[in-house]
Write a protein that holds these residues in place. Sequence first.
Motif, PDB file in Angstrom:
ATOM      1  N   GLU A 302       3.618   5.333 -15.101  1.00  0.00           N
ATOM      2  CA  GLU A 302       3.500   4.555 -13.863  1.00  0.00           C
ATOM      3  C   GLU A 302       4.882   4.401 -13.221  1.00  0.00           C
ATOM      4  OE1 GLU A 302       1.907   0.159 -12.299  1.00  0.00           O
ATOM      5  OE2 GLU A 302       1.527   0.811 -14.369  1.00  0.00           O
ATOM      6  N   PHE A 303       4.945   4.674 -11.918  1.00  0.00           N
ATOM      7  CA  PHE A 303       6.199   4.634 -11.161  1.00  0.00           C
ATOM      8  C   PHE A 303       6.080   3.578 -10.065  1.00  0.00           C
ATOM      9  CE2 PHE A 303       8.925   5.759  -7.649  1.00  0.00           C
ATOM     10  CZ  PHE A 303      10.058   6.344  -8.192  1.00  0.00           C
ATOM     11  N   ARG A 304       7.050   2.662 -10.015  1.00  0.00           N
ATOM     12  CA  ARG A 304       7.044   1.622  -8.989  1.00  0.00           C
ATOM     13  C   ARG A 304       8.394   1.606  -8.280  1.00  0.00           C
ATOM     14  NH1 ARG A 304       2.126  -0.677  -7.523  1.00  0.00           N
ATOM     15  NH2 ARG A 304       0.777  -0.701  -9.371  1.00  0.00           N
ATOM     16  N   TYR A 305       8.381   1.932  -6.996  1.00  0.00           N
ATOM     17  CA  TYR A 305       9.610   1.846  -6.209  1.00  0.00           C
ATOM     18  C   TYR A 305       9.753   0.438  -5.640  1.00  0.00           C
ATOM     19  CZ  TYR A 305      12.786   2.147  -2.290  1.00  0.00           C
ATOM     20  OH  TYR A 305      13.812   1.899  -1.417  1.00  0.00           O
ATOM     21  N   ILE A 306      10.921  -0.150  -5.780  1.00  0.00           N
ATOM     22  CA  ILE A 306      11.209  -1.478  -5.246  1.00  0.00           C
ATOM     23  C   ILE A 306      11.894  -1.306  -3.892  1.00  0.00           C
ATOM     24  CG2 ILE A 306      12.445  -3.643  -5.605  1.00  0.00           C
ATOM     25  CD1 ILE A 306      12.313  -3.062  -8.628  1.00  0.00           C
ATOM     26  N   PRO A 307      11.262  -1.725  -2.804  1.00  0.00           N
ATOM     27  CA  PRO A 307      11.865  -1.532  -1.482  1.00  0.00           C
ATOM     28  C   PRO A 307      13.244  -2.180  -1.376  1.00  0.00           C
ATOM     29  CG  PRO A 307       9.561  -2.183  -1.282  1.00  0.00           C
ATOM     30  CD  PRO A 307       9.930  -2.360  -2.730  1.00  0.00           C
ATOM     31  N   CYS A 308      14.052  -1.644  -0.470  1.00  0.00           N
ATOM     32  CA  CYS A 308      15.362  -2.248  -0.199  1.00  0.00           C
ATOM     33  C   CYS A 308      15.177  -3.655   0.350  1.00  0.00           C
ATOM     34  CB  CYS A 308      16.136  -1.392   0.792  1.00  0.00           C
ATOM     35  SG  CYS A 308      16.666   0.202   0.129  1.00  0.00           S
ATOM     36  N   LEU A 309      16.253  -4.382   0.493  1.00  0.00           N
ATOM     37  CA  LEU A 309      16.173  -5.765   0.954  1.00  0.00           C
ATOM     38  C   LEU A 309      15.618  -5.859   2.379  1.00  0.00           C
ATOM     39  CD1 LEU A 309      19.473  -7.032  -0.628  1.00  0.00           C
ATOM     40  CD2 LEU A 309      17.200  -7.909  -1.131  1.00  0.00           C
ATOM     41  N   ASN A 310      15.910  -4.882   3.214  1.00  0.00           N
ATOM     42  CA  ASN A 310      15.330  -4.799   4.562  1.00  0.00           C
ATOM     43  C   ASN A 310      15.478  -6.133   5.317  1.00  0.00           C
ATOM     44  OD1 ASN A 310      14.654  -2.067   4.229  1.00  0.00           O
ATOM     45  ND2 ASN A 310      12.746  -2.578   3.194  1.00  0.00           N
ATOM     46  N   ASP A 311      14.360  -6.795   5.618  1.00  0.00           N
ATOM     47  CA  ASP A 311      14.445  -8.079   6.338  1.00  0.00           C
ATOM     48  C   ASP A 311      14.172  -9.264   5.416  1.00  0.00           C
ATOM     49  OD1 ASP A 311      11.760  -7.600   5.921  1.00  0.00           O
ATOM     50  OD2 ASP A 311      11.134  -8.121   7.960  1.00  0.00           O
TER      51      ASP A 311
END
Length: 337
Positions: A302-311
């Motif tokens: 299982e692969f989970r990408y953590i989004p950048c901090l963005n807003d």
Amino acid sequence: MDTCPPRIGILLVNLGTPQAPTPQAVRSYLSEFLSDPRVVELPRALWWLILNGFVLRFRPAKSAAKYAAIWAPEGSPLQIWSTKQAKLLKGWLGEILAEPVRLELAMRYGKPSMAEGVANLVKAGCDRLLLVPLYPQYAASTTASVVDELGRILASMRNQPALRTIHDFHDDPGYIAALAQTVREQWSLHGRGDHLLMSFHGAPQVTHERGDPYYRQCLATGKLLAAELGLATGQYTIAFQSRFGPAKWLQPYTDKTLQALGQQKTGKLYVICPGFVADCLETLEEIAMEGKKTFLAAGGHEFRYIPCLNDHPRLIEFLGKHVSRELTGWLTAQTPE
């Protein structure tokens, strides 16, 4: 307060993006980006031949296809998130600071240009300028290039504004806490993982050997984030992505690490990119798409990408406090921490 002209201007700068996911737009962007001697440290004559004889002939079409895969209806993700960050930061500062400031978003390559941003600030009456490169870790190819470009812009001005520059924020507790918060939020949604991969943008090994602090700052960011999350040494890996050309780059390589973690039958892998404050081609296509394929094809579960901090509110709060501290002495009244 709104009737007083701002004395202080803030120039928020990120890397940049093509204006469209087309070969022509990507070629224009890459031409500007890869012509920067801070980005490619090869003899100019040699690199000109490589760039114009090979890179700009073949790479734009391939890169355009990658951009098309992550392009949003509103445009480039990097442009979208950077615009939101600028708007939110301007609002945060407007609520906290004791006097008005003017904030402009610019890109080192592409639009809106740094020259446009500086011109807008000066036209608004700003005689003090805070440069805020949105690079957590300092590198000659990123932060120094932004400073170089500002110098070129100011060189044509007789009456220059006073200048301050944010160098980096790789180990700032506020930034580390914001990163940790995004990891915890993903853990809360999907369960704690078996391993955390921290992928930073790569750089040629020779830049480290010549004294660039980027490598050690990336390691410091990774170790501080791991400590904040309570991770033991074997529970996380720091790696470097986006290498280009035959030269040796900073290691370990992200793609090789993903393959190895897959071959080890890692159950649930989380991946975060702590060197980017906004999602872009390198995070969305290279990691969230291609990186996922590499990991799963090698045997990972299982692969989970953590989004950048963005807003994320924690990022805006961190940037606001960081900027406020840098403005100490320029403001007519102290602002609260």
